[in-house]
Design a protein around this motif. Structure first.
Motif, PDB file in Angstrom:
ATOM      1  N   GLN A  11     -37.908  20.521 -14.812  1.00  0.00           N
ATOM      2  CA  GLN A  11     -37.716  19.634 -13.681  1.00  0.00           C
ATOM      3  C   GLN A  11     -38.763  19.950 -12.626  1.00  0.00           C
ATOM      4  OE1 GLN A  11     -33.596  20.368 -12.624  1.00  0.00           O
ATOM      5  NE2 GLN A  11     -34.185  21.716 -10.950  1.00  0.00           N
ATOM      6  N   SER A  12     -39.064  18.948 -11.819  1.00  0.00           N
ATOM      7  CA  SER A  12     -40.056  19.120 -10.767  1.00  0.00           C
ATOM      8  C   SER A  12     -39.508  20.019  -9.670  1.00  0.00           C
ATOM      9  CB  SER A  12     -40.415  17.758 -10.167  1.00  0.00           C
ATOM     10  OG  SER A  12     -41.017  16.944 -11.137  1.00  0.00           O
ATOM     11  N   ASN A  13     -40.409  20.780  -9.068  1.00  0.00           N
ATOM     12  CA  ASN A  13     -40.029  21.619  -7.940  1.00  0.00           C
ATOM     13  C   ASN A  13     -41.143  21.525  -6.897  1.00  0.00           C
ATOM     14  OD1 ASN A  13     -39.394  23.631  -6.077  1.00  0.00           O
ATOM     15  ND2 ASN A  13     -38.587  25.000  -7.638  1.00  0.00           N
ATOM     16  N   PRO A  14     -40.857  20.910  -5.741  1.00  0.00           N
ATOM     17  CA  PRO A  14     -41.889  20.756  -4.713  1.00  0.00           C
ATOM     18  C   PRO A  14     -42.045  21.980  -3.807  1.00  0.00           C
ATOM     19  CG  PRO A  14     -39.901  19.653  -4.012  1.00  0.00           C
ATOM     20  CD  PRO A  14     -39.629  20.185  -5.404  1.00  0.00           C
ATOM     21  N   HIS A  15     -41.251  23.022  -4.009  1.00  0.00           N
ATOM     22  CA  HIS A  15     -41.289  24.219  -3.164  1.00  0.00           C
ATOM     23  C   HIS A  15     -42.193  25.256  -3.822  1.00  0.00           C
ATOM     24  CE1 HIS A  15     -38.037  22.424  -0.899  1.00  0.00           C
ATOM     25  NE2 HIS A  15     -37.432  22.191  -2.046  1.00  0.00           N
ATOM     26  N   LEU A  16     -43.490  25.173  -3.501  1.00  0.00           N
ATOM     27  CA  LEU A  16     -44.497  25.955  -4.213  1.00  0.00           C
ATOM     28  C   LEU A  16     -45.327  26.816  -3.266  1.00  0.00           C
ATOM     29  CD1 LEU A  16     -45.658  23.012  -6.476  1.00  0.00           C
ATOM     30  CD2 LEU A  16     -44.045  24.829  -7.077  1.00  0.00           C
ATOM     31  N   CYS A  17     -45.745  27.978  -3.761  1.00  0.00           N
ATOM     32  CA  CYS A  17     -46.576  28.895  -2.980  1.00  0.00           C
ATOM     33  C   CYS A  17     -47.530  29.614  -3.925  1.00  0.00           C
ATOM     34  CB  CYS A  17     -45.695  29.891  -2.223  1.00  0.00           C
ATOM     35  SG  CYS A  17     -44.719  30.971  -3.295  1.00  0.00           S
ATOM     36  N   GLU A  18     -48.353  30.513  -3.365  1.00  0.00           N
ATOM     37  CA  GLU A  18     -49.236  31.356  -4.179  1.00  0.00           C
ATOM     38  C   GLU A  18     -48.376  32.269  -5.052  1.00  0.00           C
ATOM     39  OE1 GLU A  18     -52.484  31.424  -4.468  1.00  0.00           O
ATOM     40  OE2 GLU A  18     -53.170  30.297  -2.729  1.00  0.00           O
ATOM     41  N   PRO A  19     -48.869  32.662  -6.189  1.00  0.00           N
ATOM     42  CA  PRO A  19     -50.177  32.338  -6.734  1.00  0.00           C
ATOM     43  C   PRO A  19     -50.168  31.046  -7.540  1.00  0.00           C
ATOM     44  CG  PRO A  19     -49.146  34.012  -8.114  1.00  0.00           C
ATOM     45  CD  PRO A  19     -48.203  33.739  -6.958  1.00  0.00           C
ATOM     46  N   ALA A  20     -51.337  30.482  -7.635  1.00  0.00           N
ATOM     47  CA  ALA A  20     -51.580  29.340  -8.511  1.00  0.00           C
ATOM     48  C   ALA A  20     -52.076  29.883  -9.845  1.00  0.00           C
ATOM     49  CB  ALA A  20     -52.647  28.431  -7.896  1.00  0.00           C
ATOM     50  N   PRO A  21     -52.059  29.067 -10.876  1.00  0.00           N
ATOM     51  CA  PRO A  21     -52.588  29.529 -12.163  1.00  0.00           C
ATOM     52  C   PRO A  21     -54.090  29.790 -12.092  1.00  0.00           C
ATOM     53  CG  PRO A  21     -51.963  27.207 -12.268  1.00  0.00           C
ATOM     54  CD  PRO A  21     -51.538  27.710 -10.939  1.00  0.00           C
ATOM     55  N   VAL A  22     -54.522  30.821 -12.775  1.00  0.00           N
ATOM     56  CA  VAL A  22     -55.945  31.157 -12.887  1.00  0.00           C
ATOM     57  C   VAL A  22     -56.233  31.548 -14.338  1.00  0.00           C
ATOM     58  CG1 VAL A  22     -56.178  31.944 -10.495  1.00  0.00           C
ATOM     59  CG2 VAL A  22     -55.556  33.587 -12.274  1.00  0.00           C
ATOM     60  N   GLY A  23     -57.490  31.708 -14.654  1.00  0.00           N
ATOM     61  CA  GLY A  23     -57.889  32.232 -15.959  1.00  0.00           C
ATOM     62  C   GLY A  23     -57.285  31.474 -17.127  1.00  0.00           C
ATOM     63  N   ASP A  24     -56.677  32.233 -18.041  1.00  0.00           N
ATOM     64  CA  ASP A  24     -56.100  31.637 -19.245  1.00  0.00           C
ATOM     65  C   ASP A  24     -55.008  30.622 -18.913  1.00  0.00           C
ATOM     66  OD1 ASP A  24     -57.757  33.025 -20.949  1.00  0.00           O
ATOM     67  OD2 ASP A  24     -56.267  34.559 -21.465  1.00  0.00           O
ATOM     68  N   ASP A  25     -54.213  30.897 -17.872  1.00  0.00           N
ATOM     69  CA  ASP A  25     -53.146  29.954 -17.518  1.00  0.00           C
ATOM     70  C   ASP A  25     -53.725  28.592 -17.135  1.00  0.00           C
ATOM     71  OD1 ASP A  25     -51.127  31.802 -18.012  1.00  0.00           O
ATOM     72  OD2 ASP A  25     -50.967  32.431 -15.918  1.00  0.00           O
ATOM     73  N   LEU A  26     -54.743  28.585 -16.288  1.00  0.00           N
ATOM     74  CA  LEU A  26     -55.368  27.323 -15.912  1.00  0.00           C
ATOM     75  C   LEU A  26     -56.032  26.676 -17.132  1.00  0.00           C
ATOM     76  CD1 LEU A  26     -56.100  25.199 -13.832  1.00  0.00           C
ATOM     77  CD2 LEU A  26     -58.067  26.612 -13.179  1.00  0.00           C
ATOM     78  N   HIS A  27     -56.668  27.480 -17.958  1.00  0.00           N
ATOM     79  CA  HIS A  27     -57.272  26.969 -19.192  1.00  0.00           C
ATOM     80  C   HIS A  27     -56.222  26.262 -20.054  1.00  0.00           C
ATOM     81  CE1 HIS A  27     -59.583  26.837 -22.921  1.00  0.00           C
ATOM     82  NE2 HIS A  27     -58.558  27.419 -23.506  1.00  0.00           N
ATOM     83  N   HIS A  28     -55.063  26.893 -20.220  1.00  0.00           N
ATOM     84  CA  HIS A  28     -53.998  26.294 -21.034  1.00  0.00           C
ATOM     85  C   HIS A  28     -53.484  24.996 -20.419  1.00  0.00           C
ATOM     86  CE1 HIS A  28     -54.088  29.609 -23.734  1.00  0.00           C
ATOM     87  NE2 HIS A  28     -53.438  30.472 -22.955  1.00  0.00           N
ATOM     88  N   ILE A  29     -53.341  24.967 -19.111  1.00  0.00           N
ATOM     89  CA  ILE A  29     -52.855  23.755 -18.444  1.00  0.00           C
ATOM     90  C   ILE A  29     -53.835  22.608 -18.652  1.00  0.00           C
ATOM     91  CG2 ILE A  29     -52.405  22.742 -16.163  1.00  0.00           C
ATOM     92  CD1 ILE A  29     -51.216  25.557 -15.407  1.00  0.00           C
ATOM     93  N   LEU A  30     -55.115  22.857 -18.399  1.00  0.00           N
ATOM     94  CA  LEU A  30     -56.115  21.801 -18.574  1.00  0.00           C
ATOM     95  C   LEU A  30     -56.249  21.399 -20.049  1.00  0.00           C
ATOM     96  CD1 LEU A  30     -58.771  23.164 -16.068  1.00  0.00           C
ATOM     97  CD2 LEU A  30     -57.259  21.179 -15.742  1.00  0.00           C
TER      98      LEU A  30
END
Length: 182
Positions: A11-30
């Motif tokens: 489910q969506s959650n609009p309550h977000l803060c650091e950290p954001a995805p980086v490295g492999d996590d961002l690679h997997h998302i993209l």
């Protein structure tokens, strides 16, 4: 988390803060955004990843776009804060191709990429929310983000770490939304 749990509990959650995805996590998302159904293998989408100082730049683009239509200080102030709802935003826009595959199908494929990236973010333990709104349809915003006028912003995918866990939404029964043809 297995795929069944992911698909039935995301489910969506609009309550977000650091950290954001980086490295492999961002690679997997993209990468997940690239694995969606794509009639004709046209890849009719583009991802713009915005974080850090880019959030300030996006805020200014939003404010400039809103100021064209209003001088309402409260609306301008609210708009200026929108990019800071998460430490990362992935803007998904179309890149329509002249092809026998209709634009509508190309738009749906781009929408699938947003969904796949949101699902991957969730599977990696991040929170995310897919937003649109009037700025998605604003030509000034598209211009500022180097999106062609004839293309569309499919959504702003806000991603980060969940600040708070939301109560689980009730399950929507499918029965009244299904017809069986035998």
């Amino acid at each position: 988390m297995n795929s069944l749990e992911l698909l039935l509990n995301r489910q969506s959650n609009p309550h977000l803060c650091e950290p954001a995805p980086v490295g492999d996590d961002l690679h997997h998302i993209l990468s997940a955004g690239m694995r969606v159904p794509d009639h004709g293998c046209l890849t009719p989408w583009h991802f713009t990843v915005i974080q850090g100082e880019g959030l300030n730049t996006l805020s200014q683009h939003f404010v400039n776009a809103v100021k064209i239509d209003t001088d309402d200080a409260a609306k301008i102030e609210k708009t200026s804060k929108m990019p800071f709802r998460a430490p990362m935003i992935i803007v998904v826009s179309t890149q329509y191709k002249e092809h026998k595959v209709p634009q509508q199908e190309q738009l749906v494929a781009a929408g699938c990429s947003v969904h796949a990236m949101q699902m991957m973010a969730y599977s990696l333990g991040f929170g995310a929310v897919w937003r649109t709104g009037e700025l998605s349809y604003n030509n000034s915003v598209k211009y500022a983000l180097n999106i062609n006028r004839q293309d569309d912003i499919v959504g702003f995918l806000y991603i980060g770490t969940e600040k708070k866990q939301l109560p689980t939404k009730p399950v929507k029964p499918y029965e009244s939304h299904v017809t069986y043809l035998s």
